[in-house]
Design a protein around this motif. Structure first.
Motif, PDB file in Angstrom:
ATOM      1  N   ARG A 173       0.565  -1.152   0.045  1.00 31.11           N
ATOM      2  CA  ARG A 173      -0.288  -0.110  -0.060  1.00 31.11           C
ATOM      3  C   ARG A 173       0.913   1.241  -0.475  1.00 31.11           C
ATOM      4  N   LEU A 174       2.044   0.947   1.002  1.00 30.88           N
ATOM      5  CA  LEU A 174       2.770   2.273   1.449  1.00 30.88           C
ATOM      6  C   LEU A 174       3.782   2.289  -0.336  1.00 30.88           C
ATOM      7  N   TYR A 175       4.336   1.384  -1.516  1.00 31.53           N
ATOM      8  CA  TYR A 175       5.052   1.299  -2.305  1.00 31.53           C
ATOM      9  C   TYR A 175       4.422   0.360  -3.193  1.00 31.53           C
ATOM     10  N   PRO A 176       4.200   0.544  -4.035  1.00 30.28           N
ATOM     11  CA  PRO A 176       3.618  -0.344  -5.038  1.00 30.28           C
ATOM     12  C   PRO A 176       5.044  -1.999  -5.083  1.00 30.28           C
ATOM     13  N   TYR A 177       6.110  -1.139  -5.429  1.00 31.02           N
ATOM     14  CA  TYR A 177       7.363  -2.293  -6.119  1.00 31.02           C
ATOM     15  C   TYR A 177       7.936  -2.857  -5.356  1.00 31.02           C
TER      16      TYR A 177
END
Length: 418
Positions: free
Chosen positions: A407-411
């Motif tokens: 959710r914070l960073y998709p990668y």
């Protein structure tokens, strides 16, 4: 018609199985050799550095220089790109070149023993995947099973390093291939099983020989909190690696790149020697005293320093030319995040949690969030400790951490293509 098809399928199954056995054997030998060589020489050089801090200045620049020279003269002047090379090979007709086996083996070894703050896991995985790719290239009957044999090599490599066959199989599925096909299930199972056979015969001990007796039901909300914190910590690690790699791409002179990287690595190691190499030595040291740890100013500065600097030194090591990935750094960060969380909870909230348990669960949580592979992380930690007592807290924490990070960073560092 059925009688005509069945023998063909059996023949294909036999060919794939035979190829997976060969690849699994080669991968196990590669993984175990790299593991023990690295452990042996890392211990020797770390002891030298503890006796004389000047070695911490010389070691990083030595490693980065040797890696650059070897790449220029032996490995076609091409940088190693880690798991992205494996992804590309499984999705296209491209083969993993044979030189990737010695390239990742040697470079991963040099990076870690001289203090580079990564680990040999990704180096092992790419080298063993290249062994699978090479097998499919050399034997015409195996060409159609290139991706399966790569996954067999990957599963075998992880199994050899951590004595955790389920983690090896799940890593191949959750991170590498993500396909539901019987041929992949067969190849990864055989690769992991063969590799586990090697570890069993050689009586490989778990990395962490622990006595985990119990956990408290009232600690479940705190394990959820640890999972959330692990998600944030993993994103910090991922963003650090991506940021510094972009910055180091701006260097047009490779010598400046090496010198800058070496200076930063040496500075971090002098400040906090626990950051040296894989960091497993530091994890073992703190695990031994985890349940007696108390909050103090020294504890606060040390642990916060490790949590802040580990992603930076890992990113610099990789950006300056070192070989490795975020596997070992994720375990390292998770262990110290778990310890820090438990000590704070016990000191300021009288939570009564067990710090050792939080170190173990934290390792799985940050790894899960860092590579977006919760079940790999769960079974890898169970294999590392040879204990399933914490399976429920582990399951909760790895799922919470993974979805928090997503959710914070998709990668992840493996999937970012920017």
């Amino acid at each position: 018609m059925f009688s005509k098809i069945q023998p063909v399928r059996l023949k294909q199954l036999f060919i794939l199985s035979a190829g997976s056995i060969v690849v699994g054997s080669l991968a196990a030998i590669l993984g175990l050799a790299l593991k023990h060589l690295t452990e042996h020489y890392e211990d020797i050089l770390l002891n030298r550095a503890e006796d004389n801090k000047l070695w911490l200045i010389l070691f990083p620049i030595t490693a980065l220089s040797l890696i650059y020279i070897l790449r220029f003269y032996l490995f076609k002047n091409k940088e190693n790109k880690g798991l992205k090379e494996v992804f590309n090979s499984t999705k296209t007709n491209d083969q993993l070149p044979a030189y990737k086996i010695p390239s990742h083996f040697i470079n991963g070894f040099l990076t870690v023993i001289f203090g580079g703050s990564t680990g040999i896991e990704v180096s092992t995985v790419v080298a063993t995947a290249a062994a699978g790719s090479l097998a499919s290239k050399k034997e015409p009957l195996l060409k159609k099973y290139k991706s399966e044999l790569i996954c067999a090599g990957v599963a075998a490599g992880i199994t050899a390093l951590f004595n955790a066959p389920l983690a090896g199989m799940l890593f191949a599925y959750e991170v590498i291939i993500k396909k539901h096909r019987k041929t992949f299930a067969i190849s990864t199972f055989i690769g992991a099983a063969v590799s586990y056979g090697f570890t069993y015969v050689l009586n490989e001990a778990p990395l962490l020989n622990l006595d985990i007796k119990h956990w408290h039901l009232y600690a479940l909300p705190w394990f959820v909190l640890l999972g959330i914190l692990a998600g944030f910590q993993s994103v910090y690690l991922t963003r650090s690696v991506i940021f510094f790699k972009k910055q180091f791409l701006k260097f047009t002179n490779p010598y400046f790149k090496i010198i800058t990287g070496a200076i930063i690595i040496s500075t971090c190691l002098i400040l906090l020697p626990q950051l040296y190499g894989e960091g497993y030595h530091a994890i073992k040291e703190y695990i031994a005293t985890a349940n007696t740890s108390v909050f103090s100013l020294y504890f606060l500065i040390t642990i916060v320093g490790l949590l802040l600097l580990k992603p930076v030194i890992t990113a610099i090591t990789l950006s300056a030319g070192g070989d490795g990935g975020v596997f070992a750094p994720g375990l390292f960060l998770g262990a110290f995040l778990g310890l820090f969380t438990a000590v704070l909870l016990n000191t300021f909230f009288d939570a009564g949690v067990i710090p050792l348990n939080f170190m173990i669960v934290g390792m799985a949580a940050v790894l899960s969030a860092g590579i977006h592979a919760p079940f790999t992380a769960l079974f890898l930690i169970c294999g590392l400790t040879n204990d399933y007592t914490l399976v429920i807290p582990l399951l909760i924490a790895v799922l919470v951490a993974k979805y928090t990070a997503a959710r914070l960073y998709p990668y992840t560092v493996y999937t970012y293509a920017g």
